[in-house]
Design a protein around this motif. Structure first.
Motif, PDB file in Angstrom:
ATOM      1  N   TYR A  86      -8.200   9.144  -8.499  1.00 27.74           N
ATOM      2  CA  TYR A  86      -8.261  10.097  -7.401  1.00 27.74           C
ATOM      3  C   TYR A  86      -6.983  10.911  -7.330  1.00 27.74           C
ATOM      4  O   TYR A  86      -5.931  10.473  -7.789  1.00 27.74           O
ATOM      5  N   GLY A 104      -0.997   4.413  -1.129  1.00 30.64           N
ATOM      6  CA  GLY A 104      -2.171   4.860  -0.398  1.00 30.64           C
ATOM      7  C   GLY A 104      -3.366   3.975  -0.657  1.00 30.64           C
ATOM      8  O   GLY A 104      -3.277   2.956  -1.349  1.00 30.64           O
ATOM      9  N   ARG A 105      -4.466   4.379  -0.070  1.00 31.34           N
ATOM     10  CA  ARG A 105      -5.689   3.576  -0.167  1.00 31.34           C
ATOM     11  C   ARG A 105      -6.822   4.422  -0.717  1.00 31.34           C
ATOM     12  O   ARG A 105      -6.802   5.646  -0.594  1.00 31.34           O
ATOM     13  N   LYS A 160      -2.050  10.657 -10.870  1.00 28.73           N
ATOM     14  CA  LYS A 160      -3.318  10.339 -10.225  1.00 28.73           C
ATOM     15  C   LYS A 160      -3.230   8.919  -9.671  1.00 28.73           C
ATOM     16  O   LYS A 160      -2.299   8.187  -9.996  1.00 28.73           O
ATOM     17  N   ASN A 190     -10.907   0.888   1.848  1.00 30.75           N
ATOM     18  CA  ASN A 190      -9.447   1.065   1.917  1.00 30.75           C
ATOM     19  C   ASN A 190      -8.687   0.193   0.930  1.00 30.75           C
ATOM     20  O   ASN A 190      -7.627  -0.342   1.246  1.00 30.75           O
ATOM     21  N   PRO A 247      -9.916   6.537  -1.185  1.00 33.65           N
ATOM     22  CA  PRO A 247     -10.661   7.338  -0.224  1.00 33.65           C
ATOM     23  C   PRO A 247     -12.160   7.022  -0.224  1.00 33.65           C
ATOM     24  O   PRO A 247     -12.865   7.389   0.705  1.00 33.65           O
ATOM     25  N   ARG A 248     -12.621   6.335  -1.266  1.00 33.50           N
ATOM     26  CA  ARG A 248     -14.048   6.045  -1.348  1.00 33.50           C
ATOM     27  C   ARG A 248     -14.422   5.064  -0.234  1.00 33.50           C
ATOM     28  O   ARG A 248     -13.784   4.013  -0.086  1.00 33.50           O
ATOM     29  N   ARG A 293     -10.947  -1.184  -7.689  1.00 30.32           N
ATOM     30  CA  ARG A 293     -12.225  -1.667  -7.181  1.00 30.32           C
ATOM     31  C   ARG A 293     -13.380  -0.841  -7.748  1.00 30.32           C
ATOM     32  O   ARG A 293     -14.370  -1.384  -8.207  1.00 30.32           O
ATOM     33  N   HIS A 338       2.976  14.544  -3.238  1.00 31.17           N
ATOM     34  CA  HIS A 338       2.735  13.534  -4.263  1.00 31.17           C
ATOM     35  C   HIS A 338       1.922  14.107  -5.417  1.00 31.17           C
ATOM     36  O   HIS A 338       2.073  13.682  -6.553  1.00 31.17           O
ATOM     37  N   CYS A 379       0.833  -1.217   0.000  1.00 36.68           N
ATOM     38  CA  CYS A 379       0.000   0.000   0.000  1.00 36.68           C
ATOM     39  C   CYS A 379       0.867   1.266   0.000  1.00 36.68           C
ATOM     40  O   CYS A 379       0.521   2.250   0.663  1.00 36.68           O
ATOM     41  N   VAL A 397      -7.391  -8.529  -9.581  1.00 34.32           N
ATOM     42  CA  VAL A 397      -8.589  -7.708  -9.744  1.00 34.32           C
ATOM     43  C   VAL A 397      -9.593  -8.121  -8.676  1.00 34.32           C
ATOM     44  O   VAL A 397      -9.937  -9.301  -8.572  1.00 34.32           O
ATOM     45  N   PHE A 452      -5.192   5.249  -9.228  1.00 32.20           N
ATOM     46  CA  PHE A 452      -6.263   4.429  -9.795  1.00 32.20           C
ATOM     47  C   PHE A 452      -6.684   3.377  -8.775  1.00 32.20           C
ATOM     48  O   PHE A 452      -5.835   2.683  -8.205  1.00 32.20           O
ATOM     49  N   VAL A 493      -1.178   6.390 -11.764  1.00 32.26           N
ATOM     50  CA  VAL A 493      -1.522   6.393 -13.184  1.00 32.26           C
ATOM     51  C   VAL A 493      -1.438   7.824 -13.697  1.00 32.26           C
ATOM     52  O   VAL A 493      -1.568   8.776 -12.926  1.00 32.26           O
ATOM     53  N   LYS A 515      -3.412  12.395  -1.690  1.00 34.23           N
ATOM     54  CA  LYS A 515      -3.750  13.175  -0.498  1.00 34.23           C
ATOM     55  C   LYS A 515      -2.747  14.276  -0.249  1.00 34.23           C
ATOM     56  O   LYS A 515      -3.096  15.399   0.082  1.00 34.23           O
ATOM     57  N   SER A 516      -1.462  13.906  -0.388  1.00 33.59           N
ATOM     58  CA  SER A 516      -0.419  14.853  -0.013  1.00 33.59           C
ATOM     59  C   SER A 516      -0.036  15.727  -1.200  1.00 33.59           C
ATOM     60  O   SER A 516       0.032  15.265  -2.342  1.00 33.59           O
TER      61      SER A 516
END
Lengths: 288, 283
Positions: free
Chosen positions: B165, B128-129, B155, B137, B131-132, B160, B172, B125, B196, B157, B143, B168-169
């Motif tokens: 997205y 990151g994970r 961005k 998570n 946010p939805r 799931r 990045h 990870c 997948v 990807f 991507v 966050k930081s």
């Protein structure tokens, strides 16, 4: 307040803490430092406040509890509930059965001196926790009133709640929202009015804020009352491609979730969810 | 820029490998430019590009027109840069080297070896994970929206919800997307399709005082219709393909088509095979 209620309260808080721990927080150190600073400031402000309350009973130089509480680090999502809303007992119906030390907590929120014949409270920190919960639950009710909605709409427009992490939502503002109205179930989430989905707050400082303090209704009530706040962003869906070639639907790892972000103007849909122009075409076909 | 102060450059005469063998006592890894680069804050998304990959000039075809001071930058990456360089020049080369490394990185991570390295990072990870909330998570993958440098930032990807997205930081969020490329996450899943996740039909349902909203419910019915249509299309398409799946898939797809017609007239979410079901059939 019975011992049972107290236990329940502690369990709920434990749950919230557990939820916080479960959210695997990957924060940047910088952000964490910033957070710590703010929390320190908040705690310091709190000490100062309570200190002055003890030494100087008139408390003229200190902030009211509600204003202080909303200024704490990590409480930026809260609106300041109007005093007369809290003072009206009707608005608090039923909360005394949820919140332990209800009376003491309410006194703390309203900056009232405790009555002299009131039973001794074991620890002021327990009352503080109760006051936070009570305030949160009052807040849940307040922000769906006309006055509360207005305050939250202003906060929304000022961007106090952050922006949507989804790239195609173009950083549109989000609003806090809970998935449950009862405290201690889940932490606060953020609702994006563009993609109509909910996200976890990016900063860990909100990962211990209970979703019930905002409630399930508020976010949707806000956009129902103020439809002009709904952003108008063109609907874009991400299309996965390799070297510019779209991945086939028939591929094992081909796109399967395109429906999720497929948004249509509700006015263009009939009650069964068909596009009105498609429905017309079908009817014509049937008549032939 | 303090970069040249943060890591001591190895003597110019020694290549990286030679240095490895000669100075056994000196095991300070930060002397290698790549290690230093990967250890720098904000570069957590990058993986280590194999030295052999960088040294094979074929892999770098065309990058010399993309990067200023290409040869010096390449020397810096491979720790061969002349020490006696004035500071101003070194800063410029440093910048070029980071850009060059990013562009090599984009090519490397879609090779077999690069994919395994990124897979490890995905499993940890490092990106990151999602946010939805309803993705629970799920780990993300970097991507790009454009393979051309200096156009769009990176961005993330989520496989799931199949959406992208913003990181966050801010550190990045300022990385160039071209350092990862548009194809990378999808290539990864083509190579490792078992990664997948099962697709869920869960979706957030807005409610006011417990009541669904009419407009949103209409849209959800429309989405259900789209989902059924695509499911039926996929199943019908697989039937037509030469490598037809098991007969079970065929029958279920016919059922799906019939259901789909009925549902079009009536309401949406009656008997719909889930997307994960569809995927299982495909396989």
């Amino acid at each position: 307040m019975s011992a049972h209620d107290l236990q329940q309260q502690q369990q709920q808080q434990q749950q919230v803490r557990d939820m916080r721990a479960a959210d695997d927080v990957e924060e940047e150190e910088e952000e964490e430092e910033e957070e710590e600073d703010e929390q320190l400031q908040g705690e310091y402000a709190g000490d100062e406040y309570y200190g002055s309350d003890v030494s100087n009973e008139s408390g003229t130089e200190s902030m009211p509890w509600i204003a202080w509480f909303c200024s704490l680090g990590g409480h930026q999502y809260f609106a300041e509930v109007a005093d007369d809303f809290v003072e009206d007992d009707f608005n608090l119906t039923g909360l005394n059965s949820i919140v332990p030390f209800y009376k003491e907590a309410l006194e703390m929120i309203l900056d009232l001196e405790p009555e002299e014949d009131s039973p001794k409270v074991p620890d002021v920190s327990i009352v503080e926790a109760s006051a936070e919960q009570l305030y949160g639950l009052i807040h849940q009710r307040f922000i769906v009133t006309r006055q509360g909605l207005q305050q939250m709409a202003d906060k929304y427009q000022a961007g106090h709640f952050g922006s949507c992490p989804r790239t195609y939502c173009q950083s549109t503002n989000v609003v806090p929202c809970g998935r449950y109205d009862l405290p201690g179930v889940e932490t606060v989430k953020l609702y994006c009015p563009n993609c109509q989905d909910i996200y976890s707050p990016p900063s860990s400082r909100y990962h211990n804020l209970d979703g019930a303090y905002f409630g399930t209704t508020f976010a949707h009530m806000l956009f129902h009352i103020y439809p002009e706040l709904v952003p108008n962003i063109s609907n874009k869906i991400y299309t996965p491609a390799i070297y510019g070639f779209k991945i086939s639907e028939y591929s094992r790892c081909g796109p399967r979730m395109q429906w999720l972000r497929n948004k249509q103007d509700p006015a263009a849909l009939d009650a069964s969810g068909r596009l009105i122009k498609d429905a017309k075409d079908n009817d014509e076909d049937d008549s032939k | 820029m303090l970069t040249h102060l943060l890591y001591p450059l190895p003597p110019s005469s020694l290549s990286r490998q030679v240095d490895d063998y000669t100075s056994g006592s000196d095991s300070d890894y930060t002397k290698y430019w790549i290690d230093w680069f990967l250890g720098t804050k904000g570069n957590e998304y990058f993986c280590e590009v194999d030295e052999e990959y960088i040294l094979d000039r074929f892999n770098l075809t065309g990058l010399n027109t993309e990067v200023q001071y290409y040869s010096q930058a390449l020397d810096l990456i491979t720790d061969n840069l002349d020490e006696n360089m004035d500071e101003e020049m070194r800063d410029i080369v440093e910048k070029s080297a980071r850009h060059l490394y990013g562009l090599i990185h984009a090519r490397f991570i879609i090779t077999t070896h690069g994919l395994t390295k990124m897979l490890e990072k995905f499993k940890k990870c490092d990106f990151g994970r999602c946010p939805r909330v309803l993705c629970h998570n799920h780990p993300l993958l970097p991507v790009a929206l454009s393979d051309v440098p200096y156009t769009k930032s990176v961005k993330l990807f989520c496989c799931r919800c199949e959406d992208i997205y913003n990181p966050k930081s801010t550190r990045h969020a300022s990385i160039d997307g071209a350092y990862f490329g548009c194809s990378f996450p999808h290539m990864l899943f083509q190579v490792y399709p078992q990664l997948v996740p099962p697709k869920s039909t869960d979706r957030y349902v807005p409610r006011i005082f417990g009541f669904k909203l009419h407009d949103v419910a209409k849209q959800h019915r429309y989405q259900d219709m789209i989902r059924e249509e695509s499911h039926a299309r996929i199943m019908a398409g697989i039937e037509g393909l030469p490598t037809t799946a098991a007969t079970g898939a065929q029958t279920s797809s016919r059922d799906g088509q019939q259901n789909h017609k009925i549902n079009k007239a009536a309401e949406g979410n009656a008997t719909v095979a889930t997307e994960s079901g569809a995927m299982a059939d495909v396989n």
